[in-house]
Scaffold this motif. Structure first.
Motif, short mmCIF file in Angstrom:
data_model
loop_
_atom_site.label_atom_id
_atom_site.label_comp_id
_atom_site.label_asym_id
_atom_site.label_seq_id
_atom_site.Cartn_x
_atom_site.Cartn_y
_atom_site.Cartn_z
N ARG A 239 10.18 4.96 3.75
CA ARG A 239 8.78 5.42 3.71
C ARG A 239 8.28 5.74 5.10
NH1 ARG A 239 5.39 1.51 1.69
NH2 ARG A 239 6.92 -0.15 1.53
N ARG B 171 -6.17 -7.01 0.56
CA ARG B 171 -6.02 -8.48 0.65
C ARG B 171 -7.26 -9.19 0.12
NH1 ARG B 171 -2.82 -7.42 5.19
NH2 ARG B 171 -0.66 -7.69 4.52
N GLY C 94 7.49 -7.00 6.17
CA GLY C 94 7.67 -5.95 5.18
C GLY C 94 8.71 -4.90 5.55
N GLN D 117 1.76 0.60 10.52
CA GLN D 117 0.98 -0.49 9.91
C GLN D 117 0.73 -0.24 8.43
OE1 GLN D 117 -2.35 -0.51 12.64
NE2 GLN D 117 -1.45 -2.18 13.85
N ASP D 118 0.49 1.03 8.08
CA ASP D 118 0.31 1.37 6.66
C ASP D 118 1.58 1.08 5.87
OD1 ASP D 118 -2.27 2.13 6.52
OD2 ASP D 118 -1.93 4.29 6.50
N VAL D 119 2.69 1.56 6.41
CA VAL D 119 3.96 1.45 5.68
C VAL D 119 4.37 -0.01 5.53
CG1 VAL D 119 6.41 1.96 5.78
CG2 VAL D 119 4.76 3.75 6.31
N MET D 120 4.28 -0.75 6.64
CA MET D 120 4.76 -2.14 6.60
C MET D 120 3.70 -3.11 6.09
SD MET D 120 7.77 -1.60 7.62
CE MET D 120 8.66 -0.27 8.44
N ASP D 121 2.51 -2.57 5.85
CA ASP D 121 1.40 -3.40 5.36
C ASP D 121 1.19 -4.57 6.32
OD1 ASP D 121 -0.62 -4.30 3.73
OD2 ASP D 121 0.72 -5.35 2.34
N THR D 122 1.00 -4.25 7.60
CA THR D 122 0.92 -5.28 8.63
C THR D 122 -0.07 -4.84 9.71
OG1 THR D 122 2.20 -6.51 10.28
CG2 THR D 122 2.80 -4.21 9.97
N GLU D 123 -0.50 -5.81 10.53
CA GLU D 123 -1.36 -5.47 11.66
C GLU D 123 -0.57 -5.46 12.97
OE1 GLU D 123 -4.34 -4.45 10.77
OE2 GLU D 123 -3.95 -5.13 8.72
N LYS E 56 1.97 -5.53 -4.03
CA LYS E 56 2.23 -6.80 -3.36
C LYS E 56 1.09 -7.77 -3.58
CE LYS E 56 3.78 -6.75 1.00
NZ LYS E 56 3.98 -6.10 2.32
N VAL F 144 10.15 6.86 7.64
CA VAL F 144 10.75 8.13 8.05
C VAL F 144 9.97 9.30 7.45
CG1 VAL F 144 12.77 9.60 7.78
CG2 VAL F 144 13.05 7.20 8.44
N VAL F 145 9.66 9.20 6.16
CA VAL F 145 8.95 10.29 5.49
C VAL F 145 7.54 10.46 6.06
CG1 VAL F 145 8.08 11.12 3.29
CG2 VAL F 145 10.31 10.02 3.40
N ALA F 146 6.87 9.33 6.33
CA ALA F 146 5.52 9.39 6.89
C ALA F 146 5.55 10.04 8.27
CB ALA F 146 4.92 7.99 6.96
N ARG G 23 -6.02 -1.98 4.11
CA ARG G 23 -5.19 -3.20 4.03
C ARG G 23 -6.08 -4.42 3.83
NH1 ARG G 23 -2.60 -0.32 8.05
NH2 ARG G 23 -3.41 -1.58 9.77
N ASN H 111 2.57 4.17 0.18
CA ASN H 111 2.39 2.94 0.94
C ASN H 111 1.25 2.10 0.38
OD1 ASN H 111 4.40 3.74 2.73
ND2 ASN H 111 2.92 4.91 3.95
N GLN I 70 10.29 11.66 -2.17
CA GLN I 70 9.44 10.47 -2.12
C GLN I 70 7.95 10.82 -2.15
OE1 GLN I 70 7.71 9.24 0.79
NE2 GLN I 70 7.60 7.06 0.39
#
Lengths: 79, 626
Positions: free
Chosen positions: A43, B27, A35, A15-21, B53, A45-47, B23, B46, B237
């Motif tokens: 990101r 927003r 995202g 969720q952090d990486v993709m900026d999603t819920e 964004k 993979v690294v996380a 997050r 991240n 990274q």
């Protein structure tokens, strides 16, 4: 490590990486998440490497088809 | 922070909200100020991405971006920088910049720079970042290639250019020998960096010292072959936030943002302990105590910054007189009252005091940098005055200087000749050079040192350092007798013991406490004498004739006490050959051993103190009594 445990720890990272819920599942595909592109995959993979204290090889990551197989790979590596 | 301190995590910034909370906070940002406030946290890749964004969304919706300043950056880099660009945008918000990044197509830097009608020039960037790494340069022509690109930019653009040094790959094919072979990667990188520095000077470029950055976090961590092969990332990274922070600092400097005044807390920052509770003798500061040395190093850092032109101020919750006492009376204080431009010690909240300091010095709040060990005070100031830079600090004061300097609070665009003239380190070097040229003999050299010895009996302030010297000195130590701190404390009040602690300053600074003597009175065969139980000296002040000044001081004290002779004993060890001839050199005569010899080679020496003529010495003497 069970896949259930992996999903539990993977979810906040994802969720952090993709900026999603969105909660990740084995059937989730890149096209389902806004995202999720090649960059956010790096990101992720690294996380995951940091969270599970594992290191993937170049070949393992290069040949990764979907999230389900990624989780299987984590399960194999994180003992 | 329980983990090891590493600049990679930007630990001088406060923790952001986590996960969904972050997050949601991103927003919720509806204007430029909110974005900047969130960017002032310790964000990972991240989180920076998410912030970039949100800035894009606000731009699209035409929201108010004030007070952010728009800056267009041309990012000329080899390798994949798609991860870096959004993180740069997120990081620039920290410095109040709404960044737009333009970059050429993949591996198209040369074309972009050399084509006169390239978008690089039609877009008219405000700043150019020429971010070529070791592989982008030294595998394609090295400095000549760089120089060609830089020259082409100069002929077509007036925008400032940020150039970066290269970090060598960690793999060294010739092992330790590598540096000695011109074609090795280490030698190539070093030579490239040297040429780059000259060229940067010539073009007036801003320097991003990637080589130093990579060295700080470790070359093996910086260079990640897997990420390079898989994704063409120029460096690991994990360090993207740190790299972007350093770029953004330079962008901030171009906008005129600079730290001008270091505001210092006192208790547990400049010294260990609380002056109001522990008193002058109870605070921990200076040599002989690891915690005391850590606090002294913080003072040294403050002085070094001051020499570089940074103003110093004090902001402490204390009674004014109490707070000033160490500055006036503590011998280990490097900072003196005259170094402090504004001294605010009172019981008002620190934010109000910081405002008072800024207004008294007539500088902006954003020029203040506040150093305080107390997390609650830091949070309060950050909350009340977000413009003030308040670096988060690790628990251990030993790391305060590193944390403060790594935070970039005192980053500079340039260091002019005038700055250099102010700088003490440069001044000291110049003085030493002048000395070498001007000193024809040792006597003149010693005269020119302007030495001053301060003699004092043992006291509480010196106790820790006295104990350390007695416990550790092996070479210039006549008897190598160890005494515990308890014994030393007892001597402070013992009228039967005559003690001496010696500090030495010279024109280059304070050498601290460098010599210790303990004498015990005896009366034997109708003669009253002082037996020198301990005489030691730090080897860093050898050859300064300080031991002669100490002898003269002992003679003077013995005369005043009505004593006839000084009796010195030499107990040889494997380490103290250097003082075998100590007493005869100082004019003592050999005497019969007192009692059975305990060590092979032990000998005794005597000096009559009546009618003794003191030596002409290049050392001014000051006496203090406790």
């Amino acid at each position: 490590m069970s896949e259930a445990t992996i999903y539990e720890r993977l979810t906040p990272l994802f969720q952090d990486v993709m900026d999603t819920e969105i909660v990740p599942t084995a059937v989730l595909r890149a096209s389902d998440v806004e995202g999720w592109d090649s960059l956010s995959q790096i990101r992720l993979v690294v996380a995951v490497e940091e969270e599970f204290d594992i290191a993937f090889t170049t070949a393992e990551i290069a040949d990764l088809p979907d999230l389900g197989s990624f989780v299987a790979l984590i399960a194999h590596k994180a003992t | 922070m329980s983990q090891r301190w590493s600049s990679a995590e930007l630990p001088w910034l406060p923790e952001p909200p986590k996960g969904a909370e972050y997050r949601a906070a991103t927003r919720a940002c509806s204007d430029g100020a909110a974005l900047q406030a969130l960017a002032r946290h310790r964000l990972d890749g991240n989180q920076l991405h998410a912030l970039a964004k949100q800035l894009a969304r606000l731009r699209e919706s035409g929201a108010e971006l004030q007070p952010l300043i728009p800056v267009r950056l041309a990012l000329l880099a080899n390798g994949a920088v798609d991860l870096i660009a959004p993180a740069l945008i997120g990081t620039a918000l920290r410095y109040g910049i709404a960044l737009e990044v333009w970059k050429p197509g993949h591996e198209q830097v040369v074309q972009a720079v050399l084509q006169p009608d390239s978008e690089l020039y039609t877009k008219v960037p405000d700043v150019v970042l020429l971010a070529l790494d070791y592989r982008g340069l030294l595998e394609s022509g090295g400095f000549e290639h760089w120089s060609m690109l830089r020259g082409a930019l100069a002929s077509k653009l007036v925008a400032p250019v940020i150039v970066q040094t290269v970090a060598p790959p960690p793999e060294a094919y010739l092992g330790n020998y590598s540096r000695r072979v011109e074609t090795s990667s280490r030698a190539l990188a070093a030579e490239f960096n040297r040429q780059l520095l000259d060229a940067a000077e010539e073009h007036g470029d801003l320097l991003l010292d990637v080589s130093a950055l990579a060295g700080s976090v470790g070359l093996e961590a910086w260079d990640d072959p897997m990420q390079r092969h898989l994704y063409k990332l120029p460096f690991c990274q994990r360090f993207v936030p740190l790299y972007c922070e350093h770029v953004a600092r330079l962008l901030g400097l171009l906008q005129g943002r600079a730290g001008k005044c270091l505001v210092l807390d006192l208790d547990n920052t400049l010294w260990g302990g609380v002056i109001g509770d522990d008193g002058l003798a109870g605070i921990r500061l200076g040599q002989g105590d690891a915690v005391g040395e850590a606090h002294r190093a913080i003072q040294q850092m403050a002085l070094d910054l001051r020499d570089r032109g940074v103003l110093l101020a004090v902001c402490s919750k204390n009674d004014d007189a109490r707070a000033r006492q160490p500055f006036l009376e503590h011998p280990e204080m490097l900072l003196k009252e005259e170094h402090i431009s504004i001294f605010q010690a009172n019981w008002t909240d620190k934010a109000s005091n910081l405002e008072a300091i800024a207004s008294a010095l007539d500088i902006g709040l954003d020029s203040l940098v506040f150093l305080d060990d107390n997390p609650a005070e830091r949070a309060q100031v950050r909350d009340a005055l977000p413009q003030v830079q308040v670096p988060e600090l690790p628990e251990d004061p030993a790391l305060f200087p590193r944390a403060l300097l790594a935070s970039g609070a005192f980053e500079v665009l340039g260091f002019t000749k005038e700055d250099a003239n102010r700088a003490r380190s440069y001044r000291a070097k110049a003085k030493r050079a002048e000395l070498r040229a001007g000193s024809r003999d040792l006597g003149e050299y010693l005269e020119s040192l302007e030495m001053r010895a301060t003699f004092n009996e043992f006291d509480g302030l010196g106790r820790a350092r006295i104990t350390q010297l007695i416990g550790r000195s092996n070479q210039f130590n006549l008897t190598t007798r160890r005494h515990s701190e308890t014994e030393i404390r007892a001597m402070e009040d013992d009228p039967e013991v005559h003690t001496l602690q010696v500090r030495l300053t010279d024109r280059f600074g304070d050498n601290g406490m460098v010599s210790v003597v303990i004498c015990r009175p005896v009366a034997e065969a109708g003669c009253s004498a002082w037996v020198i139980d301990t005489w030691l000296m730090s080897c860093r002040v050898l050859g300064r004739r300080l031991e002669e000044a100490v002898r003269d001081e002992l003679v003077r004290a013995a005369q005043a006490a009505g004593v006839d002779e000084l009796w010195g004993q030499y107990l040889p060890t494997e380490r103290n050959q250097i003082v075998r001839e100590h007493y005869p050199k100082l004019g003592f005569q050999k005497m019969a051993p007192r009692g059975e010899a305990t060590v092979e080679g032990e000998c005794w020496w005597r000096l009559r103190v009546g009618g003794y003529l003191r030596a002409e010495l290049p050392i001014e003497v000051v006496r203090r009594s406790s």
